[in-house]
Design a protein around this motif. Structure first.
Motif, short mmCIF file in Angstrom:
data_model
loop_
_atom_site.label_atom_id
_atom_site.label_comp_id
_atom_site.label_asym_id
_atom_site.label_seq_id
_atom_site.Cartn_x
_atom_site.Cartn_y
_atom_site.Cartn_z
N ARG A 1 0.85 -1.22 0.00
CA ARG A 1 0.00 0.00 0.00
C ARG A 1 0.87 1.25 0.00
N GLN A 2 1.91 1.21 0.81
CA GLN A 2 2.83 2.36 0.89
C GLN A 2 3.48 2.63 -0.47
N ALA A 3 3.90 1.53 -1.13
CA ALA A 3 4.59 1.66 -2.42
C ALA A 3 3.64 2.13 -3.51
N LEU A 4 2.35 1.97 -3.31
CA LEU A 4 1.38 2.41 -4.32
C LEU A 4 1.09 3.91 -4.25
N PRO B 1 3.54 4.47 -9.75
CA PRO B 1 4.53 3.46 -9.38
C PRO B 1 4.38 2.10 -10.07
N LEU B 2 5.52 1.50 -10.32
CA LEU B 2 5.65 0.05 -10.53
C LEU B 2 6.10 -0.51 -9.19
N VAL B 3 5.38 -1.49 -8.68
CA VAL B 3 5.70 -2.09 -7.37
C VAL B 3 6.10 -3.54 -7.61
N LEU C 1 16.15 -1.58 -13.43
CA LEU C 1 15.07 -0.59 -13.46
C LEU C 1 15.61 0.79 -13.81
N SER C 2 16.78 1.09 -13.29
CA SER C 2 17.39 2.37 -13.59
C SER C 2 17.73 2.46 -15.08
N ALA C 3 18.23 1.35 -15.66
CA ALA C 3 18.57 1.32 -17.09
C ALA C 3 17.31 1.51 -17.95
N ALA C 4 16.14 1.13 -17.40
CA ALA C 4 14.89 1.30 -18.15
C ALA C 4 14.26 2.67 -17.90
N GLY C 5 14.95 3.53 -17.10
CA GLY C 5 14.46 4.90 -16.92
C GLY C 5 13.68 5.13 -15.64
N PHE C 6 13.79 4.20 -14.67
CA PHE C 6 13.06 4.38 -13.41
C PHE C 6 14.00 4.91 -12.32
N THR C 7 13.44 5.70 -11.41
CA THR C 7 14.11 5.93 -10.13
C THR C 7 13.43 5.01 -9.12
N THR C 8 14.19 4.53 -8.15
CA THR C 8 13.66 3.49 -7.28
C THR C 8 13.85 3.83 -5.81
N VAL D 1 10.02 -2.89 -3.85
CA VAL D 1 10.63 -1.82 -4.63
C VAL D 1 9.53 -0.97 -5.28
N ARG D 2 9.66 0.34 -5.10
CA ARG D 2 8.76 1.29 -5.76
C ARG D 2 9.57 1.99 -6.83
N ALA D 3 9.17 1.80 -8.08
CA ALA D 3 9.91 2.37 -9.21
C ALA D 3 9.00 3.37 -9.93
#
Ligand SMILES: C[S@@+](CC[C@H](N)C(=O)[O-])C[C@H]1O[C@@H](n2cnc3c(N)ncnc32)[C@H](O)[C@@H]1O
Length: 239
Positions: free
Chosen positions: A28-31, A139-141, A219-226, A234-236
């Motif tokens: 829930r937090q990550a969402l 987010p992606l969780v 995830l970082s290589a795909a353009g996400f900050t995490t 992980v919340r991306a």
């Protein structure tokens, strides 16, 4: 499509009660930041415990529950259909994460307890497909399950759940099966009042392993900050 849950799917919802009790708050937090003006996607939705949390966390959003296993979809439909709110908002799609036709924009994505089912190439492609579809700030969780490298894991009990006079015990072990891969051998025992076995089912499936550092790099290589929350959730978010 090979269904690794054909024999074991019967037990998965039962045996994930405790796990989801613990996952609930960190997921829930990550969402945080999820939006209702684009569909939320649950990849490998299983029996729908994540779908329920998505529905609670993002009031009014449409939910696409992607689940390739017919047995798991039966449990998913059973969870959804008697809840008018879930039933009006959730569409169940019989597909894998790598094959599913994703909506053009997405308001949140869950990939819980499932990413090891994807090959490395499919996983990296999935991050890219999600990165271009997730709306800014949404987010992606995702989480990982052990082991974090291709090593043997000794037989261990995961959980036991009592229903009526019976107890359902899930245990498993893993063996290395090549670079970055293990084979999990799962054992599901049904025991009576006197601890006598009533039934036993086993199942094997391949699982791609990775460390949290590798996941964050991908995830970082795909353009996400995490960011990493409790229980390694992980919340991306698209950078
Ligand atoms: C361990 S279960 C987790 C289910 C659910 N996310 C949960 O945490 O309760 C893994 C799920 O991933 C599904 N699955 C297997 N291969 C998949 C793939 N390639 N794409 C999407 N889901 C997959 C399985 O059918 C199963 O329902």
């Amino acid at each position: 499509m090979l269904d690794h849950y054909q024999d074991s799917g019967e037990f998965l919802d039962l045996l994930s009660v405790d796990a989801w009790r613990a996952l609930r708050a960190p997921v829930r937090q990550a969402l945080t930041g999820a939006r209702a003006d684009a569909p939320a996607v649950d990849l490998g939705a299983g029996s729908g415990r994540g779908v329920q949390i998505l529905a609670e966390s993002v009031p009014g959003c449409d939910i696409i529950a992607v689940e390739p296993s017919p047995v798991q979809r039966a449990a998913l439909h059973a969870r959804i259909v008697d809840d008018p709110d879930l039933a009006s908002r959730t569409s169940v799609v019989a597909a894998t994460a790598e094959q599913v036709d994703l909506p053009e924009t997405i308001g949140a994505a869950l990939a819980i307890n499932m990413i090891g089912h994807l090959s490395v190439a499919d996983r990296r492609m999935l991050w890219q497909r999600l990165a271009i579809r997730l709306r800014a700030g949404t987010p992606l969780v995702v989480n990982l399950q052990p082991p974090s490298e291709a090593v043997a894991v000794g037989e261990a009990e995961f959980t036991t759940v009592r229903v009526g006079r019976l107890r359902y015990r899930g245990s498993g072990s893993a063996q290395p099966a090549g670079p970055g891969q293990v084979t999990w051998r799962m054992r599901y025992q049904v025991l009576d009042d006197e601890d006598q076995p009533v039934r036993e089912v086993s199942a094997e499936y391949p699982w791609q392993v990775m460390s949290q550092a590798e996941l964050l790099d991908e995830l970082s290589a795909a353009g996400f900050t995490t960011e990493v929350g409790q229980l390694g959730i992980v919340r991306a978010v698209r950078a």
